[in-house]
Design an enzyme around this catalytic site. Structure first.
Site, mmCIF file in Angstrom:
data_model
loop_
_atom_site.group_PDB
_atom_site.id
_atom_site.type_symbol
_atom_site.label_atom_id
_atom_site.label_comp_id
_atom_site.label_asym_id
_atom_site.label_seq_id
_atom_site.Cartn_x
_atom_site.Cartn_y
_atom_site.Cartn_z
ATOM 1 N N ASP A 66 0.888 -1.150 0.000
ATOM 2 C CA ASP A 66 0.000 0.000 0.000
ATOM 3 C C ASP A 66 0.939 1.216 0.000
ATOM 4 O O ASP A 66 2.129 1.081 0.316
ATOM 5 C CB ASP A 66 -0.861 -0.048 1.269
ATOM 6 C CG ASP A 66 -1.627 1.222 1.489
ATOM 7 O OD1 ASP A 66 -2.284 1.680 0.541
ATOM 8 O OD2 ASP A 66 -1.561 1.787 2.606
ATOM 9 N N ASP A 79 -0.008 5.077 0.919
ATOM 10 C CA ASP A 79 -0.226 6.053 1.997
ATOM 11 C C ASP A 79 -0.107 5.358 3.352
ATOM 12 O O ASP A 79 -0.861 4.430 3.645
ATOM 13 C CB ASP A 79 -1.626 6.675 1.871
ATOM 14 C CG ASP A 79 -1.760 7.541 0.619
ATOM 15 O OD1 ASP A 79 -0.884 8.378 0.392
ATOM 16 O OD2 ASP A 79 -2.740 7.355 -0.120
HETATM 17 C C1 BG6 Z 1 -5.647 5.952 0.273
HETATM 18 C C2 BG6 Z 1 -5.599 6.827 1.504
HETATM 19 O O1 BG6 Z 1 -4.408 5.370 0.046
HETATM 20 O O2 BG6 Z 1 -6.010 6.718 -0.879
HETATM 21 C C3 BG6 Z 1 -6.918 7.567 1.673
HETATM 22 O O3 BG6 Z 1 -5.330 6.025 2.638
HETATM 23 C C4 BG6 Z 1 -7.234 8.338 0.405
HETATM 24 O O4 BG6 Z 1 -6.818 8.431 2.778
HETATM 25 C C5 BG6 Z 1 -7.266 7.380 -0.779
HETATM 26 O O5 BG6 Z 1 -8.493 8.988 0.521
HETATM 27 C C6 BG6 Z 1 -7.575 8.076 -2.104
HETATM 28 O O6 BG6 Z 1 -6.519 8.943 -2.419
HETATM 29 P P1 BG6 Z 1 -6.550 10.024 -3.582
HETATM 30 O O7 BG6 Z 1 -5.122 10.480 -3.650
HETATM 31 O O8 BG6 Z 1 -6.981 9.328 -4.822
HETATM 32 O O9 BG6 Z 1 -7.499 11.085 -3.182
HETATM 33 MG MG MG Z 2 -2.569 3.177 3.671
#
Ligand code: BG6
Ligand code: MG
Length: 218
Positions: free
Chosen positions: A9, A11
């Protein structure tokens, strides 16, 4: 079972981007007069952008039409993009780059399984892209975590079976997705929140290839 692949993963596993998501969601929540705390932000970990917005709207007992939601998500993302554009390799979380390099050198397939539509941009900014054989992110999936689609596509891209592959996740929804797909799940963070994982570590600091092969062959 021999270890052939690892899916990460992004984030909260490779980079601490949750703090930037928080700033951007908080700004949006404030504009909507919805109280939004860091605790609330934790509950959004691993969820897609639209699922996150829906949760925030529920906090404020607010319902909006699709067009307005799209506009709000666009604003949130613009603010978020501004915050992440300065991310560099110094922002990689402890141990992540070392483990990825070790896996890569050993010929173990390395892939990304992220809900974020900004994943590729961040990988490029922190200079991890060259190590990733496959990147599956929010642009490539129809079902978000806890559905296993993102990791199943990742394993397919690496040409490995889920049983031969380890998933690294910091979110409960992500651990659920990994287990639903038949993967060995390593949770990174709080054992109380990640109890469904096969093993939980605080971070990747001391996690090395030798540990992974031991875990998966048990
Ligand atoms: C995930 C995060 O990896 O991605 C979430 O943990 C986030 O917090 C989601 O909302 C979507 O991310 P993005 O960058 O497409 O808005
Ligand atoms: Mg994550």
């Amino acid at each position: 079972m021999a270890l052939k692949g690892c899916l990460f993963d992004m984030d909260g596993v490779l980079v601490d981007s949750a703090k930037h998501h928080f700033v951007a969601w908080k700004r949006l929540a404030e504009e909507l007069s919805i109280p939004f705390t860091e605790e609330d932000n934790h509950a959004l970990k691993g969820l897609s952008r639209v699922d996150s917005l829906d949760r925030i709207l529920r906090l404020g007992n607010m319902e909006l039409n699709e067009a307005t939601k799209l506009k709000l998500m666009h604003h949130k993302n613009e603010w978020y993009l501004n915050l992440i554009q300065g991310m560099r390799k110094e922002d990689i979380l402890p141990g992540a780059a070392e483990l990825i390099r070790e896996l890569s050198d050993a010929g173990i397939g390395v892939g990304l399984g992220s809900s974020s539509k900004n994943a590729k941009l961040i990988l490029d900014n922190v200079e991890l892209s060259p190590f990733f054989k496959v990147v599956v992110d929010g642009n490539h999936i129809t079902l978000s975590k806890p559905d296993p689609e993102v990791f199943l596509k990742g394993a397919q891209g690496l040409g490995v079976q889920p049983e031969e592959c380890i998933v690294f996740e910091d979110a409960a929804a992500g651990v659920k997705a990994a287990k639903a797909g038949g993967f060995f799940a390593v949770g990174l963070g709080d054992p109380e929140l990640l109890g469904a994982a096969d093993i939980v570590k605080p971070d990747l600091k001391d996690v090395r290839l030798h540990d992974l092969t031991t875990w998966i062959s048990v």
